[in-house]
Enzyme design. Sequence first.
Site, PDB file in Angstrom:
ATOM      1  CE1 TYR A 282      -4.456   0.755  -0.205  1.00 23.52           C
ATOM      2  CE2 TYR A 282      -3.541   2.764   0.728  1.00 23.52           C
ATOM      3  CZ  TYR A 282      -4.567   2.098   0.083  1.00 23.52           C
ATOM      4  OH  TYR A 282      -5.698   2.773  -0.281  1.00 23.52           O
ATOM      5  CD  GLU A 289      -2.220   5.229  -6.627  1.00 22.86           C
ATOM      6  OE1 GLU A 289      -2.917   6.180  -6.234  1.00 22.86           O
ATOM      7  OE2 GLU A 289      -2.527   4.036  -6.438  1.00 22.86           O
TER       8      GLU A 289
HETATM    9  C1  LIG Z   1     -14.234  10.138  -0.965  1.00 24.93           C
HETATM   10  C2  LIG Z   1     -13.405  10.139  -2.210  1.00 24.93           C
HETATM   11  C3  LIG Z   1     -12.145  10.871  -2.014  1.00 24.93           C
HETATM   12  C4  LIG Z   1     -11.127  10.543  -3.027  1.00 24.93           C
HETATM   13  C5  LIG Z   1      -9.812  10.927  -2.536  1.00 24.93           C
HETATM   14  C6  LIG Z   1      -8.786  10.244  -3.268  1.00 24.93           C
HETATM   15  C7  LIG Z   1      -7.650   9.950  -2.376  1.00 24.93           C
HETATM   16  C8  LIG Z   1      -6.765   9.039  -3.029  1.00 24.93           C
HETATM   17  C9  LIG Z   1      -6.118   8.086  -2.124  1.00 24.93           C
HETATM   18  C10 LIG Z   1      -5.536   7.047  -2.938  1.00 24.93           C
HETATM   19  C11 LIG Z   1      -5.042   5.904  -2.207  1.00 24.93           C
HETATM   20  C12 LIG Z   1      -5.244   4.685  -3.061  1.00 24.93           C
HETATM   21  C13 LIG Z   1      -3.969   4.015  -3.258  1.00 24.93           C
HETATM   22  C14 LIG Z   1      -4.130   2.649  -3.861  1.00 24.93           C
HETATM   23  O1  LIG Z   1      -4.667   2.755  -5.128  1.00 24.93           O
HETATM   24  C15 LIG Z   1      -2.818   2.028  -3.925  1.00 24.93           C
HETATM   25  C16 LIG Z   1      -2.895   0.572  -4.080  1.00 24.93           C
HETATM   26  O2  LIG Z   1      -3.850  -0.088  -4.283  1.00 24.93           O
HETATM   27  S1  LIG Z   1      -1.372  -0.144  -3.924  1.00 24.93           S
HETATM   28  C17 LIG Z   1      -1.633  -1.836  -3.876  1.00 24.93           C
HETATM   29  C18 LIG Z   1      -1.979  -2.315  -2.506  1.00 24.93           C
HETATM   30  N1  LIG Z   1      -3.333  -2.031  -2.239  1.00 24.93           N
HETATM   31  C19 LIG Z   1      -4.069  -2.711  -1.322  1.00 24.93           C
HETATM   32  O3  LIG Z   1      -3.627  -3.602  -0.648  1.00 24.93           O
HETATM   33  C20 LIG Z   1      -5.504  -2.330  -1.180  1.00 24.93           C
HETATM   34  C21 LIG Z   1      -6.391  -3.340  -1.839  1.00 24.93           C
HETATM   35  N2  LIG Z   1      -7.765  -2.964  -1.685  1.00 24.93           N
HETATM   36  C22 LIG Z   1      -8.542  -3.382  -0.693  1.00 24.93           C
HETATM   37  O4  LIG Z   1      -8.160  -4.121   0.176  1.00 24.93           O
HETATM   38  C23 LIG Z   1      -9.992  -2.876  -0.703  1.00 24.93           C
HETATM   39  O5  LIG Z   1     -10.239  -2.223  -1.870  1.00 24.93           O
HETATM   40  C24 LIG Z   1     -10.359  -2.010   0.532  1.00 24.93           C
HETATM   41  C25 LIG Z   1     -11.678  -1.272   0.269  1.00 24.93           C
HETATM   42  C26 LIG Z   1      -9.252  -0.977   0.807  1.00 24.93           C
HETATM   43  C27 LIG Z   1     -10.559  -2.931   1.747  1.00 24.93           C
HETATM   44  O6  LIG Z   1     -11.409  -3.976   1.482  1.00 24.93           O
HETATM   45  P1  LIG Z   1     -12.702  -4.395   2.359  1.00 24.93           P
HETATM   46  O7  LIG Z   1     -13.221  -3.256   3.147  1.00 24.93           O
HETATM   47  O8  LIG Z   1     -13.654  -5.032   1.433  1.00 24.93           O
HETATM   48  O9  LIG Z   1     -12.130  -5.438   3.399  1.00 24.93           O
HETATM   49  P2  LIG Z   1     -12.155  -7.035   3.319  1.00 24.93           P
HETATM   50  O10 LIG Z   1     -11.418  -7.497   2.133  1.00 24.93           O
HETATM   51  O11 LIG Z   1     -11.687  -7.527   4.646  1.00 24.93           O
HETATM   52  O12 LIG Z   1     -13.701  -7.393   3.113  1.00 24.93           O
HETATM   53  C28 LIG Z   1     -14.676  -7.217   4.127  1.00 24.93           C
HETATM   54  C29 LIG Z   1     -15.733  -8.328   4.015  1.00 24.93           C
HETATM   55  O13 LIG Z   1     -16.440  -8.203   2.784  1.00 24.93           O
HETATM   56  C30 LIG Z   1     -16.235  -9.358   1.974  1.00 24.93           C
HETATM   57  N3  LIG Z   1     -16.059  -8.907   0.601  1.00 24.93           N
HETATM   58  C31 LIG Z   1     -15.545  -7.724   0.196  1.00 24.93           C
HETATM   59  N4  LIG Z   1     -15.520  -7.665  -1.139  1.00 24.93           N
HETATM   60  C32 LIG Z   1     -15.994  -8.836  -1.572  1.00 24.93           C
HETATM   61  C33 LIG Z   1     -16.200  -9.394  -2.860  1.00 24.93           C
HETATM   62  N5  LIG Z   1     -15.899  -8.690  -3.978  1.00 24.93           N
HETATM   63  N6  LIG Z   1     -16.727 -10.637  -2.955  1.00 24.93           N
HETATM   64  C34 LIG Z   1     -17.037 -11.362  -1.852  1.00 24.93           C
HETATM   65  N7  LIG Z   1     -16.870 -10.891  -0.592  1.00 24.93           N
HETATM   66  C35 LIG Z   1     -16.348  -9.657  -0.469  1.00 24.93           C
HETATM   67  C36 LIG Z   1     -14.975  -9.997   2.532  1.00 24.93           C
HETATM   68  O14 LIG Z   1     -14.932 -11.360   2.263  1.00 24.93           O
HETATM   69  C37 LIG Z   1     -15.098  -9.709   3.990  1.00 24.93           C
HETATM   70  O15 LIG Z   1     -16.029 -10.645   4.538  1.00 24.93           O
HETATM   71  P3  LIG Z   1     -15.981 -11.107   6.064  1.00 24.93           P
HETATM   72  O16 LIG Z   1     -16.359  -9.907   6.862  1.00 24.93           O
HETATM   73  O17 LIG Z   1     -16.962 -12.209   6.126  1.00 24.93           O
HETATM   74  O18 LIG Z   1     -14.580 -11.526   6.339  1.00 24.93           O
END
Ligand SMILES: CCCCCCCCCCCCC[C@@H](O)CC(=O)SCCNC(=O)CCNC(=O)[C@H](O)C(C)(C)COP(=O)(O)OP(=O)(O)OC[C@H]1O[C@@H](n2cnc3c(N)ncnc32)[C@H](O)[C@@H]1OP(=O)(O)O
Length: 358
Positions: A282, A289
């Site tokens: 991250y 970026e």
């Molecule tokens: C308001 C707008 C303002 C805009 C401002 C802009 C600011 C810019 C900031 C930019 C920063 C972004 C940088 C970024 O782009 C850089 C990178 O990505 S670098 C690479 C590394 N990145 C990462 O590691 C992040 C990857 N992304 C994520 O992890 C997710 O997108 C995130 C939303 C960040 C977190 O995910 P989530 O909240 O979904 O957490 P979980 O994965 O633990 O999920 C929670 C529970 O939901 C179930 N789930 C979620 N999605 C699915 C799916 N598609 N299918 C099935 N189930 C899903 C998951 O299983 C979990 O279930 P449980 O609670 O039972 O465990």
Amino acid sequence: MPLTPLVYWAQRHEDIYLRVELTDAQDIDVHVHENILQFKAQGHGAKGQNEYEFSLEFLSPVKPEVIHRSTQRQVSITVKKGQHGWWERLTLKERKPVFLAPDFDRWLDESDAEMEIREKEEKKNRLKASRHKEEEGFISLKTAFLFVYNLVQFLGFSWIFINMTVRLFIFGQDSLYDTFHTISDVMFFCQILAAVEVLNAAFGVVHSGVIPSLIQVVGRNFVLFIIFGSLEEMHNRPVVFFVFYLWSAIEIVRYPFYMLGCFNTEWKTLTWLRYTIWIPLYPLGVLAEAVAVIQSIPIFDETKLFSIPLPKALGTSISFSFVLYIYLVLMFLGLLINFRHLYKQRKRRFRTKKRKAN
Ligand SMILES: CCCCCCCCCCCCC[C@@H](O)CC(=O)SCCNC(=O)CCNC(=O)[C@H](O)C(C)(C)COP(=O)(O)OP(=O)(O)OC[C@H]1O[C@@H](n2cnc3c(N)ncnc32)[C@H](O)[C@@H]1OP(=O)(O)O
């Protein structure tokens, strides 16, 4: 001597029903005090238009709340019994008041009433079962939708990651310069599709936070469409390689993790990777970026692309780079918010797992 209306009664295990024969009843006063029901109203009864009243002392305790409803023809009263059960008569006194008679329209004896309860329960159970079936149908539809969505994203990001890795091995450093040309179409597709994640979070399809998903999708699409997409000068910069590689590195772990989750299955190594590799990826991703945004600033200044024109009197325009400086600050805030969110998710996941294992 007060006039009494004709009153008909019936019972169920939980309720007493009274029907008062008064047409166009007005100023109705009905209440229960110390187990005695008092009724008073103006209306047209057996003795013409008059004030009618009666009182009844119940055989067994009743609840003090009384529900009454008047129609043009009659006043219906429902009193709740204090305890579920069948009464042998309505009043405490064995002698029935003269104005009281059974309501044969609603009359049931005890066994009929029990049958009615059983029928109601059966109806409720049938309704519950059909609702359960509907819910099951909805859940399987939701699971199928999520599985297909995650599969498509997994295939898209795997293609990107494998393609970039193979090209890196074959062409070495040269491959860093044409990432945009070879990869951008699939990346555009995957990142547009990723908007579904914000909707999923907003409509409660998955338990993700709306803000973290929005930050992720808006943040990436800003870099992809505005910084890379709109500036040809950025297309052959190596920074594109680093941004795309870091994005796809997490997604080839995250989407298969979700796919298994759709079937309540997990592979421990994958879970560990999903909730751990973001720790280095991250900040590196945000750094890459930020470098891309900083590299684009002189290009926007030079080309005046997206610059905001000011009135002629002021004679100049606001460069888009001004927006980019603000965006760099937002990026830092976005990083903090999502880092905190992912840290919480990691703690929750591993804490739950440990508790389950104990
Ligand atoms: C308001 C707008 C303002 C805009 C401002 C802009 C600011 C810019 C900031 C930019 C920063 C972004 C940088 C970024 O782009 C850089 C990178 O990505 S670098 C690479 C590394 N990145 C990462 O590691 C992040 C990857 N992304 C994520 O992890 C997710 O997108 C995130 C939303 C960040 C977190 O995910 P989530 O909240 O979904 O957490 P979980 O994965 O633990 O999920 C929670 C529970 O939901 C179930 N789930 C979620 N999605 C699915 C799916 N598609 N299918 C099935 N189930 C899903 C998951 O299983 C979990 O279930 P449980 O609670 O039972 O465990």
